[in-house]
Design a protein around this motif. Structure first.
Motif, PDB file in Angstrom:
ATOM      1  N   ALA A  98       0.816  -1.213   0.000  1.00  0.00           N
ATOM      2  CA  ALA A  98       0.000   0.000   0.000  1.00  0.00           C
ATOM      3  C   ALA A  98       0.850   1.264   0.000  1.00  0.00           C
ATOM      4  N   LYS A  99       2.039   1.205   0.568  1.00  0.00           N
ATOM      5  CA  LYS A  99       2.894   2.396   0.598  1.00  0.00           C
ATOM      6  C   LYS A  99       3.306   2.834  -0.797  1.00  0.00           C
ATOM      7  N   ASP A 100       3.315   1.888  -1.736  1.00  0.00           N
ATOM      8  CA  ASP A 100       3.707   2.229  -3.101  1.00  0.00           C
ATOM      9  C   ASP A 100       2.680   3.107  -3.803  1.00  0.00           C
ATOM     10  N   PHE A 101       1.504   3.247  -3.205  1.00  0.00           N
ATOM     11  CA  PHE A 101       0.524   4.190  -3.738  1.00  0.00           C
ATOM     12  C   PHE A 101       1.098   5.606  -3.747  1.00  0.00           C
ATOM     13  N   TYR A 102       1.960   5.902  -2.794  1.00  0.00           N
ATOM     14  CA  TYR A 102       2.523   7.249  -2.659  1.00  0.00           C
ATOM     15  C   TYR A 102       3.848   7.424  -3.401  1.00  0.00           C
ATOM     16  N   LEU A 103       4.421   6.328  -3.894  1.00  0.00           N
ATOM     17  CA  LEU A 103       5.768   6.400  -4.464  1.00  0.00           C
ATOM     18  C   LEU A 103       5.853   7.275  -5.713  1.00  0.00           C
ATOM     19  N   PRO A 104       4.940   7.164  -6.690  1.00  0.00           N
ATOM     20  CA  PRO A 104       5.048   8.046  -7.862  1.00  0.00           C
ATOM     21  C   PRO A 104       5.028   9.528  -7.499  1.00  0.00           C
ATOM     22  N   GLY A 105       4.168   9.902  -6.554  1.00  0.00           N
ATOM     23  CA  GLY A 105       4.117  11.300  -6.140  1.00  0.00           C
ATOM     24  C   GLY A 105       5.407  11.753  -5.488  1.00  0.00           C
ATOM     25  N   MET A 106       6.030  10.865  -4.709  1.00  0.00           N
ATOM     26  CA  MET A 106       7.293  11.201  -4.071  1.00  0.00           C
ATOM     27  C   MET A 106       8.397  11.382  -5.102  1.00  0.00           C
ATOM     28  N   LEU A 107       8.439  10.494  -6.086  1.00  0.00           N
ATOM     29  CA  LEU A 107       9.441  10.601  -7.145  1.00  0.00           C
ATOM     30  C   LEU A 107       9.222  11.863  -7.972  1.00  0.00           C
ATOM     31  N   TRP A 141      14.655  28.759  -6.207  1.00  0.00           N
ATOM     32  CA  TRP A 141      15.474  28.165  -5.146  1.00  0.00           C
ATOM     33  C   TRP A 141      14.609  27.799  -3.941  1.00  0.00           C
ATOM     34  N   ALA A 142      13.681  28.676  -3.614  1.00  0.00           N
ATOM     35  CA  ALA A 142      12.789  28.392  -2.482  1.00  0.00           C
ATOM     36  C   ALA A 142      11.975  27.133  -2.733  1.00  0.00           C
ATOM     37  N   TRP A 143      11.375  27.027  -3.920  1.00  0.00           N
ATOM     38  CA  TRP A 143      10.601  25.829  -4.247  1.00  0.00           C
ATOM     39  C   TRP A 143      11.478  24.579  -4.211  1.00  0.00           C
ATOM     40  N   GLY A 144      12.650  24.669  -4.835  1.00  0.00           N
ATOM     41  CA  GLY A 144      13.526  23.506  -4.891  1.00  0.00           C
ATOM     42  C   GLY A 144      13.956  23.019  -3.515  1.00  0.00           C
ATOM     43  N   LEU A 145      14.373  23.950  -2.664  1.00  0.00           N
ATOM     44  CA  LEU A 145      14.859  23.565  -1.332  1.00  0.00           C
ATOM     45  C   LEU A 145      13.728  23.065  -0.435  1.00  0.00           C
ATOM     46  N   ILE A 146      12.554  23.693  -0.543  1.00  0.00           N
ATOM     47  CA  ILE A 146      11.415  23.249   0.268  1.00  0.00           C
ATOM     48  C   ILE A 146      10.982  21.842  -0.136  1.00  0.00           C
ATOM     49  N   LEU A 147      10.892  21.586  -1.431  1.00  0.00           N
ATOM     50  CA  LEU A 147      10.504  20.253  -1.892  1.00  0.00           C
ATOM     51  C   LEU A 147      11.575  19.216  -1.562  1.00  0.00           C
ATOM     52  N   LEU A 148      12.837  19.636  -1.619  1.00  0.00           N
ATOM     53  CA  LEU A 148      13.918  18.710  -1.278  1.00  0.00           C
ATOM     54  C   LEU A 148      13.872  18.358   0.208  1.00  0.00           C
ATOM     55  N   ALA A 149      13.574  19.342   1.044  1.00  0.00           N
ATOM     56  CA  ALA A 149      13.430  19.076   2.479  1.00  0.00           C
ATOM     57  C   ALA A 149      12.260  18.129   2.738  1.00  0.00           C
ATOM     58  N   LYS A 150      11.182  18.298   1.992  1.00  0.00           N
ATOM     59  CA  LYS A 150      10.036  17.394   2.119  1.00  0.00           C
ATOM     60  C   LYS A 150      10.446  15.968   1.756  1.00  0.00           C
ATOM     61  N   THR A 194       7.896  14.642  -6.825  1.00  0.00           N
ATOM     62  CA  THR A 194       8.331  15.758  -5.978  1.00  0.00           C
ATOM     63  C   THR A 194       9.844  15.913  -6.015  1.00  0.00           C
ATOM     64  N   LEU A 195      10.553  14.787  -5.944  1.00  0.00           N
ATOM     65  CA  LEU A 195      12.011  14.843  -6.008  1.00  0.00           C
ATOM     66  C   LEU A 195      12.484  15.380  -7.350  1.00  0.00           C
ATOM     67  N   GLY A 196      11.876  14.893  -8.431  1.00  0.00           N
ATOM     68  CA  GLY A 196      12.249  15.387  -9.755  1.00  0.00           C
ATOM     69  C   GLY A 196      11.960  16.862  -9.925  1.00  0.00           C
ATOM     70  N   LEU A 197      10.834  17.311  -9.366  1.00  0.00           N
ATOM     71  CA  LEU A 197      10.474  18.720  -9.470  1.00  0.00           C
ATOM     72  C   LEU A 197      11.445  19.588  -8.675  1.00  0.00           C
ATOM     73  N   ALA A 198      11.849  19.118  -7.506  1.00  0.00           N
ATOM     74  CA  ALA A 198      12.815  19.861  -6.701  1.00  0.00           C
ATOM     75  C   ALA A 198      14.124  20.042  -7.470  1.00  0.00           C
ATOM     76  N   LEU A 199      14.601  18.966  -8.082  1.00  0.00           N
ATOM     77  CA  LEU A 199      15.840  19.044  -8.864  1.00  0.00           C
ATOM     78  C   LEU A 199      15.667  19.945 -10.085  1.00  0.00           C
ATOM     79  N   ALA A 200      14.474  19.899 -10.707  1.00  0.00           N
ATOM     80  CA  ALA A 200      14.222  20.737 -11.881  1.00  0.00           C
ATOM     81  C   ALA A 200      14.267  22.218 -11.517  1.00  0.00           C
ATOM     82  N   TYR A 201      13.692  22.582 -10.378  1.00  0.00           N
ATOM     83  CA  TYR A 201      13.739  23.978  -9.936  1.00  0.00           C
ATOM     84  C   TYR A 201      15.176  24.453  -9.769  1.00  0.00           C
TER      85      TYR A 201
END
Length: 242
Positions: free
Chosen positions: A105-114, A164-173, A116-123
């Motif tokens: 069931a935890k894998d339901f959240y995995l695509p969203g987490m990935l 930078w704010a978006w990237g760092l906040i999402l990376l912290a998440k 978020t990580l990709g978006l943080a790096l993109a920012y």
């Protein structure tokens, strides 16, 4: 002297207030506003609630996907923009597929987490490259397109700060969620993820609003194009006139 200065000061205050209002409206349009936040949270909230009660992966996944589809239908009926609701459906659908394939069931959240990580790096990467992602997102909303890159350095700097704010906040998440994905059980992880849906987003939007409200106003390239076309038509009309 003082009486002469007052209209100027008042005009400056009014202009600043207008700039802040325009920025606020544009941010709400770009990121979906309160309704967009609700549509982002509800499917995951329904999933974790049902799973907490009965531990039924299939029922939880189907309910989350169904409510996402309902949200899209509601927007279509109301003839409202559906981009945020559609993105929610795709995100939930990917989560359902992952969870069904692995049985976890935890894998339901995995695509969203990935994502978020990709978006943080993109920012962060686009900012380092001199083309801040938040500027690419908001440029069309402010009708400035990419004019901020070469013609409005103060605004480009504000977009860089916001990215930078978006990237760092999402990376912290992500730094919080990925360890929990391995260590916490599904119910605990789901509730933590839901709790982290809105606050980081609001913080990033607030910082973006602060940076852009203090930046120079956008250059309306659409208005410039219309003015140039009008001037060209007038010039042709004068040339044709006897």
């Amino acid at each position: 002297m003082t009486s002469l200065d007052k209209p100027t000061d008042q005009g400056s205050v009014d202009q600043d207030a207008d700039s802040r209002a325009v920025t606020e409206a544009a941010l709400f349009e770009a990121f979906g506003g309160v309704r967009g936040m609700v549509e982002t949270v509800v499917p995951g909230l329904l999933f974790v609630t049902i799973f907490t009660i009965n531990k039924d992966l299939h029922m939880s996944a189907i309910a989350a996907l169904a409510v996402s589809v309902v949200l899209v239908v509601v927007r279509l009926v109301m003839k409202d923009t559906v981009k945020h609701a559609f993105s929610g459906v795709f995100g939930v659908a990917f989560g359902v597929v992952f969870a069904m394939m692995t049985g976890n069931a935890k894998d339901f959240y995995l695509p969203g987490m990935l994502y978020t990580l990709g978006l943080a790096l993109a920012y962060m990467i686009t900012t380092l490259a001199g083309v801040p992602l938040i500027g690419l997102i908001l440029g069309p909303v402010f009708k400035e397109n990419l004019s901020w890159r070469t013609r409005n350095p103060g605004r480009k700097k504000a977009y860089a700060k916001a990215s930078w704010a978006w990237g760092l906040i999402l990376l912290a998440k992500c730094a919080i969620l990925f360890p929990l994905y391995w260590w916490a059980d599904t119910t605990q992880f789901g509730w933590v993820l839901i709790a982290l849906k809105i606050p980081p987003f609001l913080l990033a939007v607030y910082l973006t609003w602060i940076f852009l409200a203090k930046a120079p106003p956008p250059i309306d390239v659409f208005a410039e194009m219309e003015a140039a076309e009008k001037a060209e038509e007038e010039r042709k009309a004068e040339y044709r006139a006897p």
